[in-house]
Scaffold this active site. Structure first.
Site, mmCIF file in Angstrom:
data_model
loop_
_atom_site.group_PDB
_atom_site.id
_atom_site.type_symbol
_atom_site.label_atom_id
_atom_site.label_comp_id
_atom_site.label_asym_id
_atom_site.label_seq_id
_atom_site.Cartn_x
_atom_site.Cartn_y
_atom_site.Cartn_z
ATOM 1 C CE LYS A 53 110.005 12.379 53.302
ATOM 2 N NZ LYS A 53 109.592 11.001 53.574
ATOM 3 N NE ARG A 152 105.634 5.435 49.940
ATOM 4 C CZ ARG A 152 105.851 6.483 50.740
ATOM 5 N NH1 ARG A 152 105.188 7.597 50.538
ATOM 6 N NH2 ARG A 152 106.711 6.414 51.731
ATOM 7 C CE1 TYR A 282 90.028 39.380 43.726
ATOM 8 C CE2 TYR A 282 91.580 38.092 45.028
ATOM 9 C CZ TYR A 282 91.330 39.059 44.078
ATOM 10 O OH TYR A 282 92.368 39.712 43.481
ATOM 11 C CG MET A 330 99.185 35.238 44.546
ATOM 12 S SD MET A 330 99.633 35.698 42.878
ATOM 13 C CE MET A 330 98.555 34.674 41.916
#
Ligand SMILES: *Cc1c(COP(=O)(O)O)cnc(C)c1O
Length: 396
Positions: A53, A152, A282, A330
């Site tokens: 998955k 679940r 930053y 980023m």
């Protein structure tokens, strides 16, 4: 070829034409070796459900699935019908595919179209799919799930007979398997044991067909550390371990000699020296305590390096661990290379996860520094990171 657009073909070739700034290397031969190593620790009759998955845990569904098709597995486990359809597109019709999630009503038609096995947790799901199969004049294979303490999917174990009765009464469903899922197999042996007992007690109430005819499974990667050979289990569902990752007591896995198949790399894009007292990145969270040589690397949270690694992570350059300075940004991170014997050159490789020059950063450590789990890190490496596959024949 479109002769009117001189750039067309180049543009179509995507990012492959540009030098790589950040990439993941995936060793498919190691995947195959891991699979064989895991299988070797299990009795031969145990069937292997390869859980692929979430894009095969970020390793790439197509390449992973194709390799596993050759390597000798028995069934695939995926989260939903869309992932299952991807496996069907790869080929090898006839592979059994188990959908591990609950199927939405609108997804149900695809179970039939793609010949998939759903997981059923309640009598309503049984009735719905039985009616659908009857309408289509076919028989649908199903697995039932018992909730033994995960809270679940699955029917609560004390009420399992309601689900069994429903599937027994169904005319167009074929019961193919029953399973449960562990909540804490990594460390809580007592609770896992309780879950095993609840599961065995639930399935013992099936008296209208022999359990041998069904796939009976509970164990994920962590589960097989306490796998009991003398029980009704005849299948396992393995995800993380086949990728060579063991975020829990490694010694438990001494038997299954797996190794990581994934590494995450980038490059040095700039090197410079800054005076003591300078703030780096930053938010001014890191003040240099000494004159420092820093290197800027071409990867950031846009590539999947968690921001929580700010001031915490380590990257390998020239085989040495260099600490992240300040916030992960980023597209870039800044690392301290003051202590390297030689200043790195622009373009030098930096290893974020994996081995370099006799040193190694394990995905397990990287995840721990980030305060999360290996599964989440693998799922967070973004699309910007090109996956490069090593495809040699598996030996040894
Ligand atoms: C993801 C998943 C697995 C595989 O778990 P790993 O810990 O990665 O081996 C097994 N069973 C179910 C139901 C899952 O959702």
């Amino acid at each position: 070829m479109d002769t009117h657009d001189p750039f067309g073909s180049k543009r179509m070739s995507g990012i492959e034409q540009f030098p790589r700034r950040c990439w993941a290397e995936i060793d498919l031969a190691a995947l195959e070796r891991n699979l064989k190593a895991i299988q070797a620790t299990l009795p031969p009759h145990i069937r292997y459900i390869a859980v692929v998955k979430a894009d095969a845990y970020g390793h790439g569904m197509h390449q992973t699935v194709a390799r596993l098709m050759q390597a000798g597995i028995d069934m695939y486990g995926v989260a939903n019908v869309a992932e299952a359809a991807t496996i069907r597109e790869i080929g090898g019709n006839g592979w059994s595919i188990l959908i591990l999630g609950a199927t939405l009503r609108e997804e149900a038609q695809f179970l039939f179209e793609y010949d998939l096995i759903p997981t059923l947790s309640c009598p309503e799901e049984v009735a719905f799919l039985d009616a659908m199969a009857r309408e289509r004049g076919c028989v649908l294979k199903v697995h039932l799930k018992i909730d033994t303490g995960m809270g679940r999917l699955g029917i609560w174990h004390e009420r399992a007979p309601e689900l069994f009765d429903a599937v027994k009464a169904a005319t167009h469903l074929q019961l193919n398997g029953i399973y449960t899922h562990f909540a804490h197999a990594e460390t809580d042996i007592a609770f896992t044991d309780l879950q095993r007992r609840r599961f065995m007690s639930a399935i013992s109430q099936i008296d209208w067909l022999p359990l041998d005819d069904l796939m009976i499974h509970a164990d994920n990667s962590a589960g097989i550390t306490s796998f009991t050979h003398d029980s009704a289990y005849n299948a396992v569902r393995i995800g993380l371990l086949q990728f060579g990752i063991t975020p829990y007591a490694k010694s438990l896995f001494a038997k299954a000699q797996t190794s990581p198949i994934f590494s995450f790399k980038t490059r040095v894009s700039l090197v410079k020296t800054l005076p003591a007292g300078t703030d780096v990145s930053y938010g001014r969270t890191c003040t240099l305590q000494r004159e420092s040589r820093i290197a800027i690397l071409c990867a950031g949270y846009g590539d999947g390096i968690p921001r929580s690694l700010s001031n915490k992570g380590l990257a390998l350059i020239s085989g040495q661990k260099c600490p992240y300075l300040g916030r992960v940004t980023m597209d870039q991170i800044i690392v301290d290379v003051t202590d390297l014997p030689h200043a790195p050159a622009i373009g030098d490789e930096a290893c974020l996860i994996g081995a370099q020059g006799g040193s190694e950063i394990l995905l397990e450590e990287f995840s721990e520094w980030a305060g999360t789990i290996s599964w989440e890190i693998l799922c967070s490496i973004t699309k910007r990171v090109t996956r490069i596959y090593k495809t040699s024949i598996a030996t040894g």
